[in-house]
Each structure stands twice: as C-alpha cells, then as structure tokens.
Design a protein around this motif. Sequence first.
Motif, PDB file in Angstrom:
ATOM      1  N   ASP A  30       0.638  -1.062   0.429  1.00  0.00           N
ATOM      2  CA  ASP A  30      -0.207  -0.302  -0.207  1.00  0.00           C
ATOM      3  C   ASP A  30       0.941   1.489   0.166  1.00  0.00           C
ATOM      4  OD1 ASP A  30      -1.578   2.039   0.916  1.00  0.00           O
ATOM      5  OD2 ASP A  30      -2.842   0.991   1.939  1.00  0.00           O
ATOM      6  N   CYS A  31       0.804   1.647  -1.429  1.00  0.00           N
ATOM      7  CA  CYS A  31       1.864   2.342  -1.496  1.00  0.00           C
ATOM      8  C   CYS A  31       1.738   4.072  -0.783  1.00  0.00           C
ATOM      9  CB  CYS A  31       2.138   3.462  -2.954  1.00  0.00           C
ATOM     10  SG  CYS A  31       3.189   2.509  -3.455  1.00  0.00           S
ATOM     11  N   ASP A  32       0.101   3.917   0.066  1.00  0.00           N
ATOM     12  CA  ASP A  32      -0.326   5.070   0.616  1.00  0.00           C
ATOM     13  C   ASP A  32      -0.137   5.140   2.218  1.00  0.00           C
ATOM     14  OD1 ASP A  32      -1.037   6.553  -1.378  1.00  0.00           O
ATOM     15  OD2 ASP A  32      -3.114   5.600  -1.592  1.00  0.00           O
ATOM     16  N   ASP A  33      -0.053   3.793   2.513  1.00  0.00           N
ATOM     17  CA  ASP A  33       0.344   3.330   3.952  1.00  0.00           C
ATOM     18  C   ASP A  33       1.547   2.359   3.837  1.00  0.00           C
ATOM     19  OD1 ASP A  33       0.114   3.289   6.505  1.00  0.00           O
ATOM     20  OD2 ASP A  33      -1.354   2.240   6.918  1.00  0.00           O
ATOM     21  N   PRO A  34       2.322   2.684   3.596  1.00  0.00           N
ATOM     22  CA  PRO A  34       3.123   1.238   3.398  1.00  0.00           C
ATOM     23  C   PRO A  34       3.618   0.824   5.068  1.00  0.00           C
ATOM     24  CG  PRO A  34       4.749   3.359   2.800  1.00  0.00           C
ATOM     25  CD  PRO A  34       3.140   3.849   2.990  1.00  0.00           C
ATOM     26  N   GLN A  35       3.266  -0.708   4.938  1.00  0.00           N
ATOM     27  CA  GLN A  35       3.548  -1.058   5.704  1.00  0.00           C
ATOM     28  C   GLN A  35       3.858  -3.437   5.703  1.00  0.00           C
ATOM     29  OE1 GLN A  35       2.569  -0.883   9.076  1.00  0.00           O
ATOM     30  NE2 GLN A  35       1.734   1.124   8.142  1.00  0.00           N
ATOM     31  N   TYR A  36       5.112  -2.987   5.893  1.00  0.00           N
ATOM     32  CA  TYR A  36       5.999  -3.913   5.621  1.00  0.00           C
ATOM     33  C   TYR A  36       6.593  -4.587   7.300  1.00  0.00           C
ATOM     34  CZ  TYR A  36       8.922  -0.887   5.366  1.00  0.00           C
ATOM     35  OH  TYR A  36       9.980   0.779   5.484  1.00  0.00           O
ATOM     36  N   ASP A  37       6.996  -6.073   6.889  1.00  0.00           N
ATOM     37  CA  ASP A  37       7.275  -6.563   7.662  1.00  0.00           C
ATOM     38  C   ASP A  37       9.077  -5.739   7.947  1.00  0.00           C
ATOM     39  OD1 ASP A  37       5.495  -8.084   8.466  1.00  0.00           O
ATOM     40  OD2 ASP A  37       6.538 -10.139   7.211  1.00  0.00           O
ATOM     41  N   PRO A  38       9.568  -5.869   8.971  1.00  0.00           N
ATOM     42  CA  PRO A  38      10.870  -5.705   9.276  1.00  0.00           C
ATOM     43  C   PRO A  38      12.158  -6.279   8.572  1.00  0.00           C
ATOM     44  CG  PRO A  38      10.259  -5.100  11.288  1.00  0.00           C
ATOM     45  CD  PRO A  38       9.366  -6.501  10.366  1.00  0.00           C
ATOM     46  N   LEU A  39      13.050  -4.976   7.456  1.00  0.00           N
ATOM     47  CA  LEU A  39      13.669  -6.153   6.784  1.00  0.00           C
ATOM     48  C   LEU A  39      14.902  -5.565   7.587  1.00  0.00           C
ATOM     49  CD1 LEU A  39      13.294  -2.836   3.672  1.00  0.00           C
ATOM     50  CD2 LEU A  39      12.011  -4.966   3.701  1.00  0.00           C
ATOM     51  N   PRO A  40      15.769  -6.871   6.892  1.00  0.00           N
ATOM     52  CA  PRO A  40      16.513  -7.730   7.933  1.00  0.00           C
ATOM     53  C   PRO A  40      18.190  -6.754   7.151  1.00  0.00           C
ATOM     54  CG  PRO A  40      15.969  -8.734   6.185  1.00  0.00           C
ATOM     55  CD  PRO A  40      14.906  -8.266   6.320  1.00  0.00           C
ATOM     56  N   VAL A  41      18.642  -6.226   8.590  1.00  0.00           N
ATOM     57  CA  VAL A  41      20.028  -5.518   8.668  1.00  0.00           C
ATOM     58  C   VAL A  41      21.480  -6.289   9.006  1.00  0.00           C
ATOM     59  CG1 VAL A  41      18.584  -3.092   7.382  1.00  0.00           C
ATOM     60  CG2 VAL A  41      19.423  -3.431  10.144  1.00  0.00           C
ATOM     61  N   PHE A  42      22.258  -6.056   8.925  1.00  0.00           N
ATOM     62  CA  PHE A  42      23.686  -5.528   9.141  1.00  0.00           C
ATOM     63  C   PHE A  42      24.027  -4.804   9.102  1.00  0.00           C
ATOM     64  CE2 PHE A  42      24.155  -7.411   5.381  1.00  0.00           C
ATOM     65  CZ  PHE A  42      25.901  -6.532   4.808  1.00  0.00           C
ATOM     66  N   GLU A  43      25.628  -4.672  10.307  1.00  0.00           N
ATOM     67  CA  GLU A  43      26.077  -3.239  10.253  1.00  0.00           C
ATOM     68  C   GLU A  43      27.962  -3.606  10.170  1.00  0.00           C
ATOM     69  OE1 GLU A  43      26.738   0.464  12.765  1.00  0.00           O
ATOM     70  OE2 GLU A  43      25.817  -1.563  13.728  1.00  0.00           O
ATOM     71  N   HIS A  44      28.252  -2.987   9.388  1.00  0.00           N
ATOM     72  CA  HIS A  44      29.655  -3.261   8.812  1.00  0.00           C
ATOM     73  C   HIS A  44      30.357  -2.282   8.655  1.00  0.00           C
ATOM     74  CE1 HIS A  44      32.735  -5.867   7.192  1.00  0.00           C
ATOM     75  NE2 HIS A  44      32.841  -5.057   5.668  1.00  0.00           N
ATOM     76  N   GLU A  45      31.690  -2.130   9.697  1.00  0.00           N
ATOM     77  CA  GLU A  45      32.453  -1.204   9.372  1.00  0.00           C
ATOM     78  C   GLU A  45      31.839   0.489   9.547  1.00  0.00           C
ATOM     79  OE1 GLU A  45      35.334  -1.431   6.039  1.00  0.00           O
ATOM     80  OE2 GLU A  45      36.088  -3.041   7.071  1.00  0.00           O
ATOM     81  N   GLY A  46      30.600   0.092  10.149  1.00  0.00           N
ATOM     82  CA  GLY A  46      30.100   2.091  10.669  1.00  0.00           C
ATOM     83  C   GLY A  46      28.419   1.846   9.353  1.00  0.00           C
ATOM     84  N   GLN A  47      28.269   1.447   8.789  1.00  0.00           N
ATOM     85  CA  GLN A  47      27.483   1.444   7.545  1.00  0.00           C
ATOM     86  C   GLN A  47      25.911  -0.079   7.565  1.00  0.00           C
ATOM     87  OE1 GLN A  47      26.629   3.993   5.428  1.00  0.00           O
ATOM     88  NE2 GLN A  47      25.025   1.756   5.112  1.00  0.00           N
ATOM     89  N   TRP A  48      24.824   0.545   8.030  1.00  0.00           N
ATOM     90  CA  TRP A  48      23.629  -0.256   7.446  1.00  0.00           C
ATOM     91  C   TRP A  48      23.790  -1.370   6.131  1.00  0.00           C
ATOM     92  CZ3 TRP A  48      22.132  -2.576  11.870  1.00  0.00           C
ATOM     93  CH2 TRP A  48      22.281  -1.746  13.437  1.00  0.00           C
ATOM     94  N   TYR A  49      23.786  -2.175   6.460  1.00  0.00           N
ATOM     95  CA  TYR A  49      23.008  -2.708   4.896  1.00  0.00           C
ATOM     96  C   TYR A  49      22.090  -3.883   5.029  1.00  0.00           C
ATOM     97  CZ  TYR A  49      28.110  -1.592   3.467  1.00  0.00           C
ATOM     98  OH  TYR A  49      28.940  -0.979   3.563  1.00  0.00           O
ATOM     99  N   LEU A  50      21.417  -4.590   3.857  1.00  0.00           N
ATOM    100  CA  LEU A  50      20.171  -4.643   3.819  1.00  0.00           C
ATOM    101  C   LEU A  50      21.027  -6.210   4.339  1.00  0.00           C
ATOM    102  CD1 LEU A  50      17.820  -2.965   1.677  1.00  0.00           C
ATOM    103  CD2 LEU A  50      17.585  -3.677   3.826  1.00  0.00           C
ATOM    104  N   SER A  51      20.670  -7.102   4.437  1.00  0.00           N
ATOM    105  CA  SER A  51      20.690  -9.280   4.520  1.00  0.00           C
ATOM    106  C   SER A  51      19.427  -9.570   2.561  1.00  0.00           C
ATOM    107  CB  SER A  51      20.900  -9.561   5.050  1.00  0.00           C
ATOM    108  OG  SER A  51      19.461  -9.306   6.290  1.00  0.00           O
ATOM    109  N   ASP A  52      18.288  -9.037   3.163  1.00  0.00           N
ATOM    110  CA  ASP A  52      17.521  -9.195   1.937  1.00  0.00           C
ATOM    111  C   ASP A  52      16.424  -8.037   2.544  1.00  0.00           C
ATOM    112  OD1 ASP A  52      15.393 -11.578   1.283  1.00  0.00           O
ATOM    113  OD2 ASP A  52      14.922 -12.348   2.732  1.00  0.00           O
ATOM    114  N   GLY A  53      15.394  -8.336   1.701  1.00  0.00           N
ATOM    115  CA  GLY A  53      14.125  -7.108   1.499  1.00  0.00           C
ATOM    116  C   GLY A  53      14.489  -6.045   0.527  1.00  0.00           C
TER     117      GLY A  53
END
Length: 125
Positions: A30-53
């Motif tokens: 729903d572009c008017d009310d975006p609801q989605y499961d949290p996207l998995p992220v990891f931190e590496h050398e001070g930067q956040w990266y998506l592992s999926d999603g």
Amino acid sequence: MARQLPLPAVSPTQLYLSKPKLVEVLEWFDCDDPQYDPLPVFEHEGQWYLSDGHTRGFAAALAGEDTLCVERDETLREEFDFEAYLTCIDWCEEAGVQSIHDLHGRVVEQDTYERKWISRCQRLG
C-alpha cells in the motif's frame, strides 16, 4: 527489535531486482500507507546493509518513504556465508549502488536477473 533508519543510511547488497518479484510486491504493498515486515539489516564498518528485503525496500522508496523499517539480522553470520555478503558489498560499491535509489534502472526480467545476479552469486560458492 524493529526501528526506523533513514533510507540513505541503508545500502543494498545486490545489484539487480527481479521485475516479476517487484510486480508481486507492488500488488500487496500500500503506497499510501506502507506496512511491511521489518527488513533484515546488518552493520559492517559503521554502515547498515540489507541482508534481504531489497524489493520491499525499493517499494518503500517508490512510495516516497524517507525511512525504512528494519531489524538487525541476528542469524546472518551464523547461517550464511558472510564473506559472500562482503563480496556483494564490494560489487555494489564498484557499480555505484550505494543506496536503494541506486537500484532504479536495475529492475530486470527474471531470466536477466538469474543470469546477471543469481549466477554471479552462485559462482562465489
């Protein structure tokens, strides 16, 4: 625990998105009310990266979201080849793909996605 991160603060770990998968996500997103499961992220050398999603993150960007709902991926280093993710980070840096917005122009048909991305990743193993 889910939290919001500014969209530019989260970098992708893949170079392409599958058009059929994006179409599928946009059918329920729903572009008017975006609801989605949290996207998995990891931190590496001070930067956040998506592992999926990546596709859901791209849909959020298309909807004009300034932030992404994310959650730290606690299983990444235990269940997956983390070195492969580091290689993907290098590939993204080399290609100038540093943010979700950089995936614009990289949405491809499924056969192209499999040839250009999946096959490339499989060669790592």
